[in-house]
Write an enzyme that holds these catalytic residues in place. Structure first.
Site, mmCIF file in Angstrom:
data_model
loop_
_atom_site.group_PDB
_atom_site.id
_atom_site.type_symbol
_atom_site.label_atom_id
_atom_site.label_comp_id
_atom_site.label_asym_id
_atom_site.label_seq_id
_atom_site.Cartn_x
_atom_site.Cartn_y
_atom_site.Cartn_z
ATOM 1 N N TRP A 55 53.830 -35.037 37.575
ATOM 2 C CA TRP A 55 54.434 -34.295 36.465
ATOM 3 C C TRP A 55 55.429 -35.155 35.701
ATOM 4 O O TRP A 55 55.463 -35.132 34.474
ATOM 5 C CB TRP A 55 55.076 -32.994 36.954
ATOM 6 C CG TRP A 55 54.038 -31.991 37.365
ATOM 7 C CD1 TRP A 55 53.855 -31.463 38.607
ATOM 8 C CD2 TRP A 55 53.003 -31.418 36.541
ATOM 9 N NE1 TRP A 55 52.789 -30.605 38.598
ATOM 10 C CE2 TRP A 55 52.249 -30.550 37.353
ATOM 11 C CE3 TRP A 55 52.642 -31.562 35.194
ATOM 12 C CZ2 TRP A 55 51.158 -29.820 36.863
ATOM 13 C CZ3 TRP A 55 51.546 -30.834 34.709
ATOM 14 C CH2 TRP A 55 50.825 -29.987 35.539
ATOM 15 N N LYS A 90 55.408 -20.558 38.053
ATOM 16 C CA LYS A 90 55.473 -21.040 39.424
ATOM 17 C C LYS A 90 56.321 -20.096 40.278
ATOM 18 O O LYS A 90 55.954 -19.727 41.368
ATOM 19 C CB LYS A 90 56.061 -22.454 39.478
ATOM 20 C CG LYS A 90 55.358 -23.463 38.565
ATOM 21 C CD LYS A 90 53.954 -23.783 39.021
ATOM 22 C CE LYS A 90 53.087 -24.439 37.957
ATOM 23 N NZ LYS A 90 53.564 -25.702 37.443
ATOM 24 N N ASP A 93 63.039 -31.200 34.614
ATOM 25 C CA ASP A 93 61.901 -30.278 34.732
ATOM 26 C C ASP A 93 61.978 -29.648 36.115
ATOM 27 O O ASP A 93 61.679 -30.283 37.120
ATOM 28 C CB ASP A 93 60.579 -31.046 34.561
ATOM 29 C CG ASP A 93 59.359 -30.151 34.796
ATOM 30 O OD1 ASP A 93 59.527 -28.950 35.074
ATOM 31 O OD2 ASP A 93 58.219 -30.674 34.695
HETATM 32 C C1 LIG Z 1 53.038 -26.709 36.477
HETATM 33 C C2 LIG Z 1 54.016 -27.745 36.088
HETATM 34 C C3 LIG Z 1 54.037 -28.263 34.797
HETATM 35 C C4 LIG Z 1 53.051 -27.861 33.724
HETATM 36 O O1 LIG Z 1 53.171 -26.533 33.396
HETATM 37 P P1 LIG Z 1 52.240 -25.865 32.259
HETATM 38 O O2 LIG Z 1 52.828 -24.512 32.137
HETATM 39 O O3 LIG Z 1 50.840 -25.854 32.796
HETATM 40 O O4 LIG Z 1 52.354 -26.662 31.036
HETATM 41 C C5 LIG Z 1 55.001 -29.222 34.503
HETATM 42 N N1 LIG Z 1 55.891 -29.622 35.415
HETATM 43 C C6 LIG Z 1 55.902 -29.121 36.669
HETATM 44 C C7 LIG Z 1 56.911 -29.598 37.657
HETATM 45 C C8 LIG Z 1 54.965 -28.170 37.047
HETATM 46 O O5 LIG Z 1 54.960 -27.670 38.295
#
Ligand SMILES: *Cc1c(COP(=O)(O)O)cnc(C)c1O
Length: 376
Positions: free
Chosen positions: A104, A212, A188
């Protein structure tokens, strides 16, 4: 029909009481005679829903007033572009630094390269030796004192929980530790947001896709220090410019109203559980049970450096990978679903987010034992 225990990495399990309440309110929200999906995003009902969601999140995470809380669209992936478009020039330098710890953060860095001068401050994408043990790439985190943050960087970005590799920053660096005092951190936190207390006040900005740990897909939560807002690049779409979204309280254009409503119910559910500290205690107990069992046998293995193992995403491999299909088939029959690992790393992954109860982890560990007895 019984609901199986859902270990999906995302979109993932939601608290059952939240789903039940949403079902009850589906046709008529609080006597309004309408579903939340049918309401004007500027009408009093939705304004109440949206403002309450923001306030509940502020309470849960002790978000100071100097931070705007925004509900945006496009997921964390779009935010990978929206962040540099908004922030990379806030000091007039057009430069940003990225720490790479897995897939990511690598994606974030690649996207940011489109918008300015981007450098890698540190990476765990190489083998290393830690505590006398060989660690494979992306199974550890580079210590903060090894990060090379440039003085002219507008921010330094890291991913605090790598959902695929199962690597978590247990302590976030403080601005002083970075050595470059005025370079804000951008985080993030998609996959462990609200699973443990996180100190927003040491950062410039934190963002998280809701699906998530906080709600359904479709809404991204952005918490950004207000003094960083207002320097977007001219190419930034109006709907993604924090300077437009913040003063309108996320209602600059039509926001994902239903997703915000469900996330708001999740925030209320977290409050009812005793807040983030109570969830953290539960999450520690769940992770200890699962890692404890994985470490007690050579039949399964988690490759991540122990101090930075994620409490949320637990990847593991079977010592005999030819048993993978049998493992997954048996798991489904035992009411344990979505345990297949990410296609890029293979093996298995159990995501044990807030809404996955201890009972589910106990059922998983019983299955792990049982499968080992039959095939070990
Ligand atoms: C799932 C995830 C993403 C991407 O998320 P989307 O909603 O599919 O764009 C980015 N960073 C992390 C840490 C993630 O777990």
């Amino acid at each position: 029909m019984a609901r199986p225990w859902n270990f999906s990495a995302g979109p993932s399990a939601l608290p059952e009481p939240v789903l039940r309440q949403a079902a009850e309110e589906m046709l008529d929200w609080h006597g309004s005679g309408m579903s939340v999906m049918e309401m004007s995003h500027r009408g009093k009902h939705f304004v109440q829903i949206c403002d309450e969601a923001e306030q509940d999140l502020r309470d849960l995470m002790a978000i100071p007033d100097e931070y705007a809380v925004l509900f945006m669209q496009g997921g964390a992936t779009a935010e990978n572009a929206i962040v540099p478009m908004n922030l990379i020039n806030h000091r007039g330098t057009g430069a940003a630094d990225y720490v790479l710890t897995g897939q990511w953060s690598v994606k974030s860095q690649k996207e940011a390269c489109k918008y300015g001068d981007v450098a890698v401050a540190a990476t765990s994408g190489v083998e290393t030796v830690l505590d006398g043990k060989q660690q494979q790439p992306w199974t550890w985190v580079p210590p903060v004192d090894s990060w090379k943050v440039r003085k002219n960087a507008a921010y330094v970005h890291f991913c605090s929980n790598e959902t695929i590799g199962g690597v978590e920053f247990t302590d976030w660096p403080t601005p002083a530790q970075l050595g470059a005092d005025d370079v804000p951190l951008v985080v993030d936190a998609s996959s462990h947001f609200l699973s443990r207390p996180l100190d927003i006040s040491g950062t410039g900005m934190v963002y998280a896709g809701a699906q998530k740990n906080a709600g359904p897909a479709g809404v991204t939560v952005v918490m950004v220090r207000r003094d960083l807002i207002g320097h977007a690049l001219p190419i930034c779409p109006a709907a993604f410019d924090y300077a437009n979204v913040a003063p309108e309280h996320s209602r600059f254009n039509t926001p994902p109203t239903f997703a915000i409503y469900i996330a708001g119910l999740v925030f209320k559910w977290i409050k009812a559980q005793g807040g983030v500290p109570a969830l953290e205690r539960a999450n520690i107990a769940k992770a200890e049970l699962l890692y404890g069992y994985l470490d007690s046998t050579a039949f399964y293995r988690n490759p991540v450096h122990a101090p930075v193992r994620s409490r949320m995403n637990v990847p593991f491999i079977l010592s005999d990978e030819s048993l993978n299909d049998a493992f997954l088939k048996g798991a489904d029959e035992a009411g344990l679903t979505q345990l297949k690992g990410h296609k890029s790393v293979g093996g298995m992954r159990a995501s044990i987010y807030n809404a996955v109860p201890m009972e589910a982890v106990q059922a998983l560990v019983s299955y792990l034992k049982d499968f080992e007895q039959r095939h070990g």
